[in-house]
Design a protein around this motif. Sequence first.
Motif: not given
Length: 274
Positions: A121-145
């Motif tokens: 039940l908490l997956v969606v809201p927690i993913v929405a909040v944590y994505s503010l943090s994981t964005f910083g990794e994914e745009v660099a590793w799976r995006g830029y690199l």
Amino acid sequence: MQRTRTDPRHAAVVFVSLAIAVVSVLCAVFLLGGWTLPDWIVLAGRWIPALASLVAMRVLPLPGGLSTWWALRPGGRRRLVTGGVVGVGVLLAAYALPALIAGATGLAAPLSWPELAPILLLVVPIVAVYSLSTFGEEVAWRGYLQRLLAGWGFWPSSTVVAGVWVLFHVPLHGTLALQGTLPAHALVGSTLLLFPLGLFLSAAVRRFGSVWPAVFAHALPMSALNLVQNPDGLPPGSFWAFTALSAAALLGAALLLAPRRTHAAPRPLVAGAG
């Protein structure tokens, strides 16, 4: 028309070296100062790769804007939602499968439905909040690199990205272990599992053409161990068997989303580089 002299491989080396150096220095400061690494530092530290990629793009400019190199264009709202749902859903299934196998074989007891329901039940809201943090990794590793190495093909570039991603986490995980926050076996197991997870995240990005599926999937606040009872009390043999099951499930998820051989690899963004 003037051709850029920036070599994507050079930009990749500069970016990776800078990101790993910054996280290593940050962890060393906490270790030498005798300060416990707080959770907010771990979350904020995910933005180190994004900042390092901005520096690399500034020092070694390449054709294309930020949205291109960070793979931010989802291709429409529908594709954005579909990619996010598939990324999170497939990863959740990859976590659930080892727990089900462990329960069927007596390796570990999976969580009961009353225990599992609040988590789901908490997956969606927690993913929405944590994505503010994981964005910083994914745009660099799976995006830029990943885009810097696009000319290598999907699997070679994804293997390198996943390997570098593991190295990036070594200073952090090592600091947590030295400070007693992370047990030694959990240190090794969680670090090794980052490799197949990285392959899955790269496959999700390639399948949907943007980093957003990886951002949301990476933000899933659990692993397969969170779906079994008393994960800290597993005997060493059971723990490593469960870790192997988790790695196999993640690799299978990566193979499921990865491009088929009949699909042409994306062309490098830099024409005439080198």
